[in-house]
Motif scaffolding. Structure first.
Motif, short mmCIF file in Angstrom:
data_model
loop_
_atom_site.label_atom_id
_atom_site.label_comp_id
_atom_site.label_asym_id
_atom_site.label_seq_id
_atom_site.Cartn_x
_atom_site.Cartn_y
_atom_site.Cartn_z
N LEU A 183 52.60 71.08 42.66
CA LEU A 183 53.15 69.92 41.97
C LEU A 183 52.30 69.51 40.77
O LEU A 183 51.09 69.30 40.88
CB LEU A 183 53.27 68.74 42.95
CG LEU A 183 53.97 67.49 42.41
CD1 LEU A 183 55.42 67.81 42.06
CD2 LEU A 183 53.91 66.36 43.43
N LEU A 184 52.93 69.44 39.62
CA LEU A 184 52.39 68.99 38.34
C LEU A 184 51.35 69.94 37.73
O LEU A 184 51.40 70.26 36.54
CB LEU A 184 51.79 67.58 38.46
CG LEU A 184 52.77 66.48 38.85
CD1 LEU A 184 52.04 65.14 38.92
CD2 LEU A 184 53.93 66.39 37.87
N VAL A 185 50.38 70.41 38.52
CA VAL A 185 49.30 71.22 37.96
C VAL A 185 49.61 72.71 37.93
O VAL A 185 48.95 73.48 37.23
CB VAL A 185 47.97 70.99 38.72
CG1 VAL A 185 47.53 69.56 38.60
CG2 VAL A 185 48.10 71.40 40.18
N GLY A 186 50.61 73.14 38.72
CA GLY A 186 50.93 74.56 38.75
C GLY A 186 49.76 75.38 39.27
O GLY A 186 49.18 75.10 40.31
N ASN A 187 49.37 76.41 38.52
CA ASN A 187 48.25 77.28 38.92
C ASN A 187 47.01 77.06 38.07
O ASN A 187 46.06 77.83 38.14
CB ASN A 187 48.67 78.75 38.80
CG ASN A 187 49.95 79.07 39.54
OD1 ASN A 187 50.91 79.55 38.94
ND2 ASN A 187 50.01 78.79 40.83
N HIS A 224 57.43 88.65 39.51
CA HIS A 224 56.68 88.03 40.60
C HIS A 224 56.20 86.65 40.14
O HIS A 224 55.50 86.53 39.13
CB HIS A 224 55.48 88.88 41.00
CG HIS A 224 54.64 88.26 42.07
ND1 HIS A 224 55.01 88.29 43.40
CD2 HIS A 224 53.47 87.58 42.01
CE1 HIS A 224 54.09 87.64 44.11
NE2 HIS A 224 53.15 87.21 43.29
N VAL A 225 56.56 85.62 40.88
CA VAL A 225 56.22 84.24 40.50
C VAL A 225 55.20 83.68 41.48
O VAL A 225 55.42 83.69 42.70
CB VAL A 225 57.47 83.34 40.50
CG1 VAL A 225 57.13 81.96 39.96
CG2 VAL A 225 58.58 83.98 39.66
N ILE A 262 54.66 89.10 35.61
CA ILE A 262 54.19 88.05 36.52
C ILE A 262 54.45 86.71 35.85
O ILE A 262 54.33 86.58 34.62
CB ILE A 262 52.68 88.20 36.77
CG1 ILE A 262 52.36 89.59 37.29
CG2 ILE A 262 52.17 87.14 37.74
CD1 ILE A 262 50.91 90.00 37.05
N ALA A 263 54.77 85.71 36.62
CA ALA A 263 54.94 84.35 36.08
C ALA A 263 53.88 83.43 36.69
O ALA A 263 53.74 83.35 37.91
CB ALA A 263 56.34 83.81 36.37
N ILE A 264 53.12 82.78 35.82
CA ILE A 264 52.08 81.83 36.24
C ILE A 264 52.49 80.45 35.74
O ILE A 264 52.97 80.30 34.62
CB ILE A 264 50.72 82.23 35.63
CG1 ILE A 264 50.29 83.59 36.17
CG2 ILE A 264 49.65 81.20 35.94
CD1 ILE A 264 49.03 84.13 35.52
N TRP A 265 52.26 79.45 36.56
CA TRP A 265 52.66 78.08 36.19
C TRP A 265 51.54 77.40 35.42
O TRP A 265 50.47 77.13 35.95
CB TRP A 265 53.00 77.27 37.44
CG TRP A 265 54.24 77.75 38.13
CD1 TRP A 265 54.32 78.66 39.14
CD2 TRP A 265 55.59 77.34 37.85
NE1 TRP A 265 55.62 78.86 39.50
CE2 TRP A 265 56.43 78.06 38.74
CE3 TRP A 265 56.16 76.44 36.94
CZ2 TRP A 265 57.82 77.90 38.74
CZ3 TRP A 265 57.54 76.28 36.94
CH2 TRP A 265 58.35 77.01 37.83
N HIS A 266 51.78 77.13 34.13
CA HIS A 266 50.87 76.31 33.32
C HIS A 266 51.36 74.88 33.41
O HIS A 266 52.17 74.42 32.61
CB HIS A 266 50.85 76.78 31.87
CG HIS A 266 50.12 78.07 31.69
ND1 HIS A 266 49.85 78.61 30.46
CD2 HIS A 266 49.58 78.94 32.59
CE1 HIS A 266 49.19 79.75 30.60
NE2 HIS A 266 49.02 79.96 31.88
N GLY A 267 50.87 74.17 34.43
CA GLY A 267 51.42 72.84 34.70
C GLY A 267 52.83 73.01 35.23
O GLY A 267 53.08 73.72 36.20
#
Length: 304
Positions: free
Chosen positions: A18-22, A12-13, A63-68
């Motif tokens: 944009l740029l900052v992710g989560n 699950h993503v 789970i996938a979280i966006w670090h930037g």
């Protein structure tokens, strides 16, 4: 493209910004959670990482979280964690900043064949038989701490004591006397690295994170009393996944050292003192390399 590949593997993503992710959302929730102390409880995941705790309870899968701009896959399945920690050359540590590289020299920031060579060289110094020879040094440090606490109680039946700096100083003193040629901070950083592994065989540029504080409080693994302080659950050894010192080839090289130190210190303290949590204690655990009490760990100390 990376998001589609991750979803095809059943991950699950979270939606990318944009740029900052989560990052902004994670920081906002964390700041709100830490704005005041929580009630006294072992259920601290909502304080440490409220966003991740919520996601873990909602989605029983990676789970996938966006670090930037970098997607970070969060692994909470004990079998996968064991597998990752065992395959030491396939799952590399994340890159550290140039500043950290300058200050960190050792196992905590090297990988591959170089790590294997250094680990092989250092291992004998942490063998249990070698550590037993250091017990006199451990004893001296513990005795000095006990004497210091005795003096605090020389004119009173009880006193309040913040044991956080006391134990930090004790650990530093023991390491100095044992003359390992490394600092307390280096051992902590080495332990901290066990909770973060990078460069998985997922799409290039994807990192892995293992939130051990969630795995080790999962009722599905530990039963309905998972949040209770219950040392008796380990009376038959570690029959269930427990990753305090990592796992596999990368298990913390200082594990035997830390356990021997803790057992000796507790045995000496309990022979001389009784204690209880102070009314002034504010429950606010936070992560600073290791899990620590944000406002100290105040106890009421009494001599036996």
């Amino acid at each position: 493209m990376i998001e589609k590949k991750l979803k095809r593997q059943g991950i699950h993503v979270l939606p990318y910004k944009l740029l900052v992710g989560n990052i902004k959302e994670m920081n906002k929730l964390a700041s709100e959670a830490r704005s005041k102390p929580m009630e006294l409880s072992h259920d601290i995941a909502t304080l440490l990482n409220p966003m991740l705790q919520k996601l873990a309870m909602t989605y029983k899968k990676p789970i996938a979280i966006w670090h930037g701009t970098v997607p970070c896959v969060v692994i909470m399945n004990p079998k996968l964690i064991k597998d990752i920690m065992t395959r030491k050359f396939e799952f590399q540590k994340p890159e550290v900043s140039p500043t950290m590289k300058f200050f960190l020299k050792g196992l905590s920031n090297i990988d591959g064949d170089k790590w294997a060579m250094h680990r092989k060289i250092i291992n004998p110094a942490f063998h249990m038989e070698k550590l037993k020879g250091m017990l006199p040094s451990f004893m001296v440090c513990c005795e000095e701490m006990v004497e210091k606490w005795d003096k605090l109680l020389s004119s009173a039946n009880s006193c309040e004591l913040d044991v956080l700096p006391e134990f930090q100083n004790l650990t530093g003193d023991i390491i100095s006397r044992a003359a390992f040629g490394c600092t307390h901070q280096h051992l902590l950083l080495d332990l901290y690295q066990k909770t973060q592994l990078g460069e998985y065989s997922l799409p290039a540029g994807v990192n892995l994170t293992i939130p051990l504080y969630l795995v080790q409080r999962d009722p599905e693994l530990w039963g309905e009393n998972a949040m209770e302080f219950n040392p008796e659950r380990f009376s038959d050894g570690f029959t269930k996944p427990f990753f305090s010192f990592g796992w596999g080839p990368r298990i913390c090289i200082g594990q035997n050292f830390a356990m021997l130190e803790a057992k000796l210190a507790l045995a000496m303290i309990l022979q001389h003192f009784s204690f209880e949590l102070s009314p002034t204690y504010r429950h606010a655990p936070y992560v600073a390399l290791t899990l620590q009490p944000q406002f100290g760990a105040q106890i009421v100390l009494r001599k036996i």
